[in-house]
Design a protein around this motif. Structure first.
Motif, PDB file in Angstrom:
ATOM      1  N   ASP A   1       2.946   2.490  11.043  1.00 29.16           N
ATOM      2  CA  ASP A   1       2.023   1.391  10.306  1.00 29.16           C
ATOM      3  C   ASP A   1       2.943   0.362   9.896  1.00 29.16           C
ATOM      4  O   ASP A   1       4.132   0.445   9.518  1.00 29.16           O
ATOM      5  N   THR A   2       2.390  -0.976  10.315  1.00 23.65           N
ATOM      6  CA  THR A   2       3.218  -2.092  10.278  1.00 23.65           C
ATOM      7  C   THR A   2       2.283  -2.977   9.425  1.00 23.65           C
ATOM      8  O   THR A   2       1.023  -3.065   9.678  1.00 23.65           O
ATOM      9  N   GLU A   3       2.776  -3.989   8.764  1.00 22.36           N
ATOM     10  CA  GLU A   3       1.970  -5.119   8.194  1.00 22.36           C
ATOM     11  C   GLU A   3       1.508  -6.070   9.221  1.00 22.36           C
ATOM     12  O   GLU A   3       2.237  -6.223  10.212  1.00 22.36           O
ATOM     13  N   LEU A   4       0.407  -6.394   9.214  1.00 19.27           N
ATOM     14  CA  LEU A   4      -0.441  -7.225  10.185  1.00 19.27           C
ATOM     15  C   LEU A   4       0.236  -8.771  10.209  1.00 19.27           C
ATOM     16  O   LEU A   4       0.213  -9.129   8.896  1.00 19.27           O
ATOM     17  N   GLY A   5       0.347  -9.175  11.165  1.00 22.31           N
ATOM     18  CA  GLY A   5       0.069 -10.635  11.237  1.00 22.31           C
ATOM     19  C   GLY A   5      -1.257 -11.128  12.143  1.00 22.31           C
ATOM     20  O   GLY A   5      -1.624 -10.261  12.821  1.00 22.31           O
TER      21      GLY A   5
ATOM     22  N   GLY B   1      -1.193  -2.985  -1.824  1.00 24.13           N
ATOM     23  CA  GLY B   1      -0.707  -3.539  -0.714  1.00 24.13           C
ATOM     24  C   GLY B   1      -1.004  -5.029  -0.596  1.00 24.13           C
ATOM     25  O   GLY B   1      -1.483  -5.619  -1.451  1.00 24.13           O
ATOM     26  N   ALA B   2      -0.754  -5.482   0.737  1.00 28.69           N
ATOM     27  CA  ALA B   2      -1.004  -6.773   0.894  1.00 28.69           C
ATOM     28  C   ALA B   2      -2.131  -6.883   2.248  1.00 28.69           C
ATOM     29  O   ALA B   2      -3.085  -6.278   2.080  1.00 28.69           O
ATOM     30  N   HIS B   3      -1.690  -7.774   3.309  1.00 26.08           N
ATOM     31  CA  HIS B   3      -2.515  -8.173   4.301  1.00 26.08           C
ATOM     32  C   HIS B   3      -2.262  -6.780   5.413  1.00 26.08           C
ATOM     33  O   HIS B   3      -1.552  -7.186   6.379  1.00 26.08           O
ATOM     34  N   ASP B   4      -2.818  -5.593   5.033  1.00 24.31           N
ATOM     35  CA  ASP B   4      -2.394  -4.596   5.645  1.00 24.31           C
ATOM     36  C   ASP B   4      -3.491  -3.650   6.275  1.00 24.31           C
ATOM     37  O   ASP B   4      -4.741  -3.695   5.908  1.00 24.31           O
ATOM     38  N   LEU B   5      -3.343  -3.334   7.647  1.00 26.84           N
ATOM     39  CA  LEU B   5      -4.177  -2.294   8.232  1.00 26.84           C
ATOM     40  C   LEU B   5      -3.362  -0.817   8.163  1.00 26.84           C
ATOM     41  O   LEU B   5      -2.293  -0.896   8.587  1.00 26.84           O
TER      42      LEU B   5
ATOM     43  N   GLY C   1      -0.902   7.487   1.638  1.00 30.68           N
ATOM     44  CA  GLY C   1       0.472   7.654   1.397  1.00 30.68           C
ATOM     45  C   GLY C   1       0.734   6.869   0.176  1.00 30.68           C
ATOM     46  O   GLY C   1       0.262   6.816  -0.877  1.00 30.68           O
ATOM     47  N   PRO C   2       1.927   5.901   0.434  1.00 30.21           N
ATOM     48  CA  PRO C   2       2.055   4.842  -0.650  1.00 30.21           C
ATOM     49  C   PRO C   2       1.504   3.818  -0.979  1.00 30.21           C
ATOM     50  O   PRO C   2       1.581   2.922  -1.759  1.00 30.21           O
ATOM     51  N   TYR C   3       0.295   3.531  -0.087  1.00 30.52           N
ATOM     52  CA  TYR C   3      -0.604   2.709  -0.596  1.00 30.52           C
ATOM     53  C   TYR C   3      -1.518   3.301  -1.601  1.00 30.52           C
ATOM     54  O   TYR C   3      -2.734   3.503  -1.324  1.00 30.52           O
TER      55      TYR C   3
END
Length: 316
Positions: free
Chosen positions: A311-315, A276-280, A256-258
């Motif tokens: 889908d959400t950015e991970l912590g 992206g950054a710190h993403d799963l 998708g947008p990644y």
């Protein structure tokens, strides 16, 4: 979708360990996916992104505690963790019909660390592993975290390893024993491994430098396919892909947008760096895994549908 709490025996210390579990509904043998929580999490971390995708495919899905947050000696890639995850697979296989040629493991951040570690230490167990924004070298991540405003993670590692790896030889040995990079060379060509992370990881909150992903890939790749130290330096420092490494293929619809910025395959390993950054990104994680079968040539595809609503950015 029925998810239950189960307890199973971990052989190394003869303890019962908890997990969340959903069985496939089919009476036929079905794939099993082991899904891992992040660095500071436990079973209370919302695992719906995993269970919903497994249910859609009618897979068995287990979400183990594997000793919880990574700030105790029992956690953080210990031998107990390895035993827990081995025994989680055995627990499901002993009670349900599992297609043992299609057993998978997936996780991001601290779960990416666990995924790479299990692919490295038990490559015989998995058809494929999908590791996202992983920590591949615990000692290096300790040093990065201690100087980059993430001191709590450095403290977690000191608590798990019994000291500062820079100052204590035994603590350094512990950190390396808990690091995928120590074992990955022996796993090359024995398990299909997909590694992905965002180009901006290491520059944002909840950060693991992209070098961890690249260096893990290099240990699984043929020498001629490895990414040079100079190129890794540019990618990490400048958050850009050198021109000769830039991805020029068709857009990967599963992401998708990644947007895919770099993609390289070698032997049984694939590396993807994306915008992206710190993403799963679990859509292409599951889309990739479902195409793999033990003993068969890897299928380097990530699916067709990007289910971004989960889908959400991970912590960590």
């Amino acid at each position: 979708m029925t998810v239950e709490t189960v307890n199973y025996l971990s052989r190394l210390d003869n303890t019962m360990q908890p997990a969340l579990f959903r069985a496939a509904q089919s009476s036929e043998a079905r794939p099993l996916v082991v899904c891992l929580h992040t660095w500071s999490a436990d079973l209370t971390q919302n695992p719906d992104k995993y269970f919903e995708r497994a249910a859609k495919r009618d897979w068995h899905c287990i979400y183990p505690l594997f000793r919880g947050p990574n700030w105790t000696p029992e956690a953080c890639g210990s031998d107990l963790v390895v035993s827990d995850l081995e025994c989680a697979v055995e627990f499901v296989c002993s009670r349900y019909k599992v297609d043992e040629k299609r057993i998978y493991i997936v996780g991001g951040s601290g779960g990416g660390h666990g995924t790479l570690l299990m692919a490295a230490r038990r490559p015989d167990l998995w058809a494929a592993a999908s590791a996202w924004c992983p920590i591949s070298d615990v000692a290096k991540w300790h040093d990065f975290s201690d100087t980059d405003g993430q001191k709590c993670y450095a403290e977690h590692i000191r608590m798990a390893c019994g000291g500062d790896p820079r100052l204590d030889q035994n603590a350094f040995a512990q950190a390396m024993h808990r690091s995928p990079v120590t074992f990955l060379p022996d796993a090359a060509n024995r398990c299909i491994v997909d590694i992905g992370t965002g180009i901006h990881d290491g520059h944002t909150r909840f950060s693991v430098p992209v070098s961890h992903s690249i260096e893990a890939f290099n240990l699984l790749a043929a020498p001629e396919d490895r990414i040079s130290a100079a190129d890794i330096g540019v990618i990490v420092r400048d958050e850009v892909i050198p021109e000769h490494l830039r991805y020029t293929g068709a857009a990967d619809p599963a992401y998708g947008p990644y947007k895919v910025l770099l993609r390289r395959t070698s032997q049984l390993a694939r590396l993807t760096l994306f915008e992206g950054a710190h993403d799963l990104v679990p859509g292409p994680a599951f889309g990739f895994l479902e195409r793999q079968e033990r003993g068969k040539v890897p299928v380097w595809a990530s699916g067709e549908v990007f289910d971004s609503h989960l889908d959400t950015e991970l912590g960590r």
